[in-house]
Design an enzyme around this catalytic site. Structure first.
Site, PDB file in Angstrom:
ATOM      1  N   ASP A  38       0.842  -1.193   0.000  1.00 57.81           N
ATOM      2  CA  ASP A  38       0.000   0.000   0.000  1.00 57.81           C
ATOM      3  C   ASP A  38       0.880   1.246   0.000  1.00 57.81           C
ATOM      4  O   ASP A  38       1.757   1.390   0.854  1.00 57.81           O
ATOM      5  CB  ASP A  38      -0.914  -0.004   1.228  1.00 57.81           C
ATOM      6  CG  ASP A  38      -2.136   0.889   1.019  1.00 57.81           C
ATOM      7  OD1 ASP A  38      -2.492   1.146  -0.146  1.00 57.81           O
ATOM      8  OD2 ASP A  38      -2.727   1.331   2.015  1.00 57.81           O
ATOM      9  N   TYR A  93       1.036   5.679  -0.431  1.00 59.22           N
ATOM     10  CA  TYR A  93       0.547   6.787   0.407  1.00 59.22           C
ATOM     11  C   TYR A  93       0.694   8.036  -0.442  1.00 59.22           C
ATOM     12  O   TYR A  93       1.306   9.013  -0.031  1.00 59.22           O
ATOM     13  CB  TYR A  93       1.477   6.821   1.639  1.00 59.22           C
ATOM     14  CG  TYR A  93       1.046   7.569   2.855  1.00 59.22           C
ATOM     15  CD1 TYR A  93      -0.177   7.332   3.466  1.00 59.22           C
ATOM     16  CD2 TYR A  93       1.911   8.487   3.453  1.00 59.22           C
ATOM     17  CE1 TYR A  93      -0.525   7.994   4.627  1.00 59.22           C
ATOM     18  CE2 TYR A  93       1.565   9.155   4.619  1.00 59.22           C
ATOM     19  CZ  TYR A  93       0.341   8.896   5.204  1.00 59.22           C
ATOM     20  OH  TYR A  93       0.001   9.539   6.373  1.00 59.22           O
ATOM     21  N   HIS A 116      -4.067  13.657   1.726  1.00 63.25           N
ATOM     22  CA  HIS A 116      -4.365  12.667   2.760  1.00 63.25           C
ATOM     23  C   HIS A 116      -3.232  12.614   3.789  1.00 63.25           C
ATOM     24  O   HIS A 116      -3.484  12.623   5.000  1.00 63.25           O
ATOM     25  CB  HIS A 116      -4.558  11.292   2.112  1.00 63.25           C
ATOM     26  CG  HIS A 116      -4.707  10.171   3.094  1.00 63.25           C
ATOM     27  ND1 HIS A 116      -5.831  10.007   3.876  1.00 63.25           N
ATOM     28  CD2 HIS A 116      -3.865   9.161   3.440  1.00 63.25           C
ATOM     29  CE1 HIS A 116      -5.683   8.927   4.647  1.00 63.25           C
ATOM     30  NE2 HIS A 116      -4.492   8.404   4.414  1.00 63.25           N
ATOM     31  N   ARG A 154       0.009  13.460  14.366  1.00 68.32           N
ATOM     32  CA  ARG A 154       1.202  14.201  14.805  1.00 68.32           C
ATOM     33  C   ARG A 154       0.972  15.685  14.525  1.00 68.32           C
ATOM     34  O   ARG A 154       1.518  16.239  13.565  1.00 68.32           O
ATOM     35  CB  ARG A 154       2.448  13.759  14.012  1.00 68.32           C
ATOM     36  CG  ARG A 154       2.899  12.314  14.196  1.00 68.32           C
ATOM     37  CD  ARG A 154       4.035  11.986  13.231  1.00 68.32           C
ATOM     38  NE  ARG A 154       3.659  12.244  11.841  1.00 68.32           N
ATOM     39  CZ  ARG A 154       2.971  11.411  11.078  1.00 68.32           C
ATOM     40  NH1 ARG A 154       2.609  10.243  11.546  1.00 68.32           N
ATOM     41  NH2 ARG A 154       2.642  11.730   9.843  1.00 68.32           N
ATOM     42  N   ASP A 159      -9.589   0.107   1.413  1.00 74.83           N
ATOM     43  CA  ASP A 159      -8.622  -0.323   2.421  1.00 74.83           C
ATOM     44  C   ASP A 159      -9.187   0.023   3.803  1.00 74.83           C
ATOM     45  O   ASP A 159      -8.795   0.996   4.444  1.00 74.83           O
ATOM     46  CB  ASP A 159      -7.289   0.408   2.155  1.00 74.83           C
ATOM     47  CG  ASP A 159      -6.212   0.023   3.153  1.00 74.83           C
ATOM     48  OD1 ASP A 159      -6.281  -1.086   3.711  1.00 74.83           O
ATOM     49  OD2 ASP A 159      -5.293   0.840   3.365  1.00 74.83           O
ATOM     50  N   GLN A 170      -5.114   1.532  15.051  1.00 76.03           N
ATOM     51  CA  GLN A 170      -3.957   2.074  14.330  1.00 76.03           C
ATOM     52  C   GLN A 170      -3.158   3.055  15.185  1.00 76.03           C
ATOM     53  O   GLN A 170      -1.924   2.988  15.253  1.00 76.03           O
ATOM     54  CB  GLN A 170      -4.442   2.764  13.052  1.00 76.03           C
ATOM     55  CG  GLN A 170      -3.336   3.268  12.136  1.00 76.03           C
ATOM     56  CD  GLN A 170      -3.895   3.831  10.816  1.00 76.03           C
ATOM     57  OE1 GLN A 170      -5.088   3.730  10.534  1.00 76.03           O
ATOM     58  NE2 GLN A 170      -3.022   4.407  10.010  1.00 76.03           N
ATOM     59  N   TYR A 176       0.718   1.594  15.761  1.00 76.26           N
ATOM     60  CA  TYR A 176       1.501   1.795  14.534  1.00 76.26           C
ATOM     61  C   TYR A 176       2.944   2.244  14.745  1.00 76.26           C
ATOM     62  O   TYR A 176       3.743   2.199  13.801  1.00 76.26           O
ATOM     63  CB  TYR A 176       0.767   2.764  13.579  1.00 76.26           C
ATOM     64  CG  TYR A 176       1.126   4.214  13.732  1.00 76.26           C
ATOM     65  CD1 TYR A 176       0.652   4.954  14.803  1.00 76.26           C
ATOM     66  CD2 TYR A 176       1.941   4.846  12.798  1.00 76.26           C
ATOM     67  CE1 TYR A 176       0.984   6.279  14.938  1.00 76.26           C
ATOM     68  CE2 TYR A 176       2.281   6.176  12.936  1.00 76.26           C
ATOM     69  CZ  TYR A 176       1.791   6.895  14.012  1.00 76.26           C
ATOM     70  OH  TYR A 176       2.131   8.207  14.150  1.00 76.26           O
ATOM     71  N   LYS A 215      -5.425  -2.843   9.733  1.00 75.88           N
ATOM     72  CA  LYS A 215      -5.650  -2.961   8.293  1.00 75.88           C
ATOM     73  C   LYS A 215      -5.979  -4.377   7.844  1.00 75.88           C
ATOM     74  O   LYS A 215      -6.691  -4.548   6.844  1.00 75.88           O
ATOM     75  CB  LYS A 215      -4.372  -2.529   7.545  1.00 75.88           C
ATOM     76  CG  LYS A 215      -3.970  -1.081   7.781  1.00 75.88           C
ATOM     77  CD  LYS A 215      -4.854  -0.117   7.014  1.00 75.88           C
ATOM     78  CE  LYS A 215      -4.309   1.306   7.077  1.00 75.88           C
ATOM     79  NZ  LYS A 215      -5.031   2.199   6.182  1.00 75.88           N
ATOM     80  N   SER A 267      -9.902  -6.207   3.298  1.00 73.71           N
ATOM     81  CA  SER A 267      -9.613  -5.219   2.254  1.00 73.71           C
ATOM     82  C   SER A 267     -10.415  -5.694   1.040  1.00 73.71           C
ATOM     83  O   SER A 267     -10.445  -6.892   0.762  1.00 73.71           O
ATOM     84  CB  SER A 267      -8.125  -5.187   1.908  1.00 73.71           C
ATOM     85  OG  SER A 267      -7.317  -5.207   3.057  1.00 73.71           O
TER      86      SER A 267
END
Lengths: 437, 437
Positions: free
Chosen positions: B138, B140, B145, B154, B244, B251, B255, B264, B268
């Protein structure tokens, strides 16, 4: 409940004499599985079991039809070009075949003459991956590794707050996993020096190994069905030694926020033999959590896991440089550790991985994560041994390494010993680094 | 170099009348591939191509032997229970079959009578996964996003310094990918509220979708052989719409430091049809990088990539709640975006993924990452639309959502339009959430 049965009896000996030598990897108490064919042949790969310096060709055993019932069903499935079907049959069939082979290989067995036809010398075979690894997940179960590496990547925050609660894992790449003997070119990629304004592209400068165990799933579970911890070990077919090669400079630049990617997926190498969970019964040990640490959430707790959840699998790493090969020097041991130090057990890994409904398929593999022990000498990577590349280690022939150099062959071995039981071995996993393309 | 050929001609019409209706997904200019069988049958799955409200059964076409040369080799491979062999044949064979099907399905074709025998109504079929997805990665690629989600996870550091240099990706889980129509139980797992001392275990409370494209690799590469960007698109068989699903509370807790895992891998979902890269030629567009942003490193640059690297694939998301189904209300559109906003192109993803020598296998899949556009309304997840759960969105029937509820069916659609060319569609991907176990 004792997991020990007659196949673990230290007094068993085999009519295959080489299986009875002291300190061998493959006595009759071991009986690990692999996929083999004769070297340099175009034969089909098929399942095999190691015994001394020989293997038993399971396709031949299947043809000989010397077994019956579950053992015969199992040996038929293990005759295929991958072990997936056999692994998917489940514990009852794995045990039946193990017991049948143990009996047939014992000194005085009536099957000696027939079964001799199925022997091939290990010197004459080559290996394939033992199974099709559909999905591979790498865990991070050594708190010593997590702390040491964390202190290099995040000096102010080495061990993250979730570590003692969550068996941390991430998905890996299956396609680039190969069997011992894998050679690969030093990976190229993006790196960024701390003092550089922009990243640059070129060969990895901080190539490393990671000393891990590979844990193979046998029987899977349906999507949506979590595997309770009491039942987790029934899904675990067996173990290999696993080198999770790592490009540290690529990793440092790419891994935020979604984890390691190109730092890992250029190559990963497994030892050819799968030592079954059943064979490891004598080397099980209790699993405890320091009283100052949080105790696991309920779904990760069971009496069995507390009493016998850990495996005392000893492992070491050796480096064989080009110079050593040129000069006939033996490979240099650089570290030694044991899986017993793992902060999480295999059962906890399996249960955690499926608690959200995620499904395993037969042949899926879990990496244990780098198995560093509590002392610096037990570190399972050069990143740790060289303290982030700052202190070179000196090999037994006087050469020095902070990270791996082209031509280095990395050898990892695993074995188990316990009072009153035979020593069994995993054999080794080797891999050699070629220059960057 | 123009990628347009006679199969893209807007003036083509088919003797399958339903292919000629305005605004349909499957005109003769599309010809996407799937794996199908008759509903509720025990027939073997085999490849099929969509045309109007029908499909062409490729196993039947193979039997009819109306094609020759590369097209016949291709249709034989596409008759299997997975498309992997066909996908592995490469561009020459994909194109040959596309052209042969385009000609045979055109109004006035001599093959009409024969080929009619291979038609099955879409209403009468069910789908399997189109191929065995060995590995799934996957990416990004939406900077919108990445920035929006980064600001939630963050706040002080939303977009990490590597984002504009590295096409960030991570390995995903293949076993839990299923085809449209997938239902799954709300995942259980560990979460930790910001104000809690310790984590707790239970059903996910922040279940989300992610609007993505799935990108299928065709011909693979050998381990160690990087795919140059000039050659990257030759390895890309086609595209689907991909959900997804994400458990945001799992998460957030799990993560760090190795990336999303149980958040995840519980499910899917892919749309059944693969729209080929060739079919998408008319909807290609230039790819630019803002002059204030760093330009890519050389290995991620090519003239073709600058001129035609982007794909204007439009996508939307609809939610159909239980109440909507009970009251006969149509699903509510919640967002709409386009893949043209992607910060990285498909060619850059392919080249970056292999630059270290990592090998692709036919049928491997890349996720594009959540395709959020530049405005808030174009956000591809509820996490973004609800600003981290703080602002509920109101659906067209008055219901509100911050995250998904049990019984919600999420529908994603994709389509392409361009002046002078036909509209083509991807069909849809749907999935429904069942209560936690």
């Amino acid at each position: 409940m004792s997991l020990i049965n007659e196949t673990h009896d230290i007094n068993l000996t085999s009519w295959v004499a080489s299986a009875n030598v002291a300190n061998g990897d493959f006595p009759i108490q071991n009986l690990p599985f692999a996929e083999v064919r004769r070297k340099n042949s175009s034969e089909a790969f098929r399942g095999a079991v190691a015994i001394g310096d020989q293997v038993i060709d399971l396709a031949k055993v299947n043809q000989l039809a010397i077994f019956s019932g579950d053992a015969q069903i199992a040996v038929a499935a293990a005759s295929n070009a991958t072990l997936n079907e056999f692994m998917g049959l489940g514990q009852q069939y794995w045990s039946a075949l193990r017991l049948a082979l143990s009996k047939a290989l014992r000194e005085g067995s009536a099957e000696q003459a027939t079964l001799s036809e199925a022997l091939i010398a290990q010197a004459d075979i080559e290996f394939a991956l033992p199974c099709r690894i559909g999905d591979y997940t790498d865990f991070y179960t050594s708190i010593y590794h997590a702390t040491a590496v964390g202190s290099l990547f995040r000096p102010d925050n080495p061990l993250l707050p979730n570590y003692k609660w969550v068996p941390i894992g991430y998905h890996g790449r299956s396609s680039s996993i190969d069997v011992s003997g894998q050679t690969f070119h030093r990976p190229n990629g993006q790196t960024k020096a701390p003092d550089a304004e922009v990243p640059s592209f070129g060969p990895c400068k901080r190539l490393d190994y990671e000393l891990e165990l590979g844990i193979y799933l046998g029987k899977g579970n349906d999507l949506g069905d979590a595997i309770a911890i009491e039942n987790a070990e029934n899904h675990v077919f067996g173990f290999c030694v696993f080198n999770d090669w790592s490009a540290r400079d690529l990793q440092a630049w790419e891994y935020q926020p979604l984890g390691p990617f190109l730092a890992k997926n250029f190559a990963s190498t497994v030892s050819p033999w799968i030592v079954t969970t059943e064979a490891l019964a004598p080397y099980r040990t209790s699993w405890t959590r320091d009283e100052n640490d949080p105790q696991p959430l309920d779904y990760l707790e069971s009496t069995h896991n507390r009493e016998l959840g850990a495996f005392d699998i000893k492992m070491d790493v050796l480096i064989e440089t080009q110079k050593m090969r040129d000069e006939g020097h033996t490979p240099a041991q650089v570290s030694k550790s044991s899986f017993k130090h793992s902060y999480w057990t295999v059962a906890q890994m399996v249960t955690h991985h499926t608690v959200n409904g995620c499904n395993f398929m037969p042949g899926d593999m879990l990496g244990s994560g780098t198995q560093s022990g509590p002392t610096h000498e037990e570190a399972g990577s050069l990143l740790e041994l060289s303290r982030g590349g700052k202190e070179k280690i000196t090999l037994s022939n006087g050469e020095q390494r902070s990270f791996l150099e082209d031509g280095d062959n990395v050898v990892m071995r695993g074995w188990c010993e316990a009072d009153g039981f035979a020593r069994i071995g995993f054999g080794s996993v080797e891999g050699t680094i070629l220059p960057a393309k």
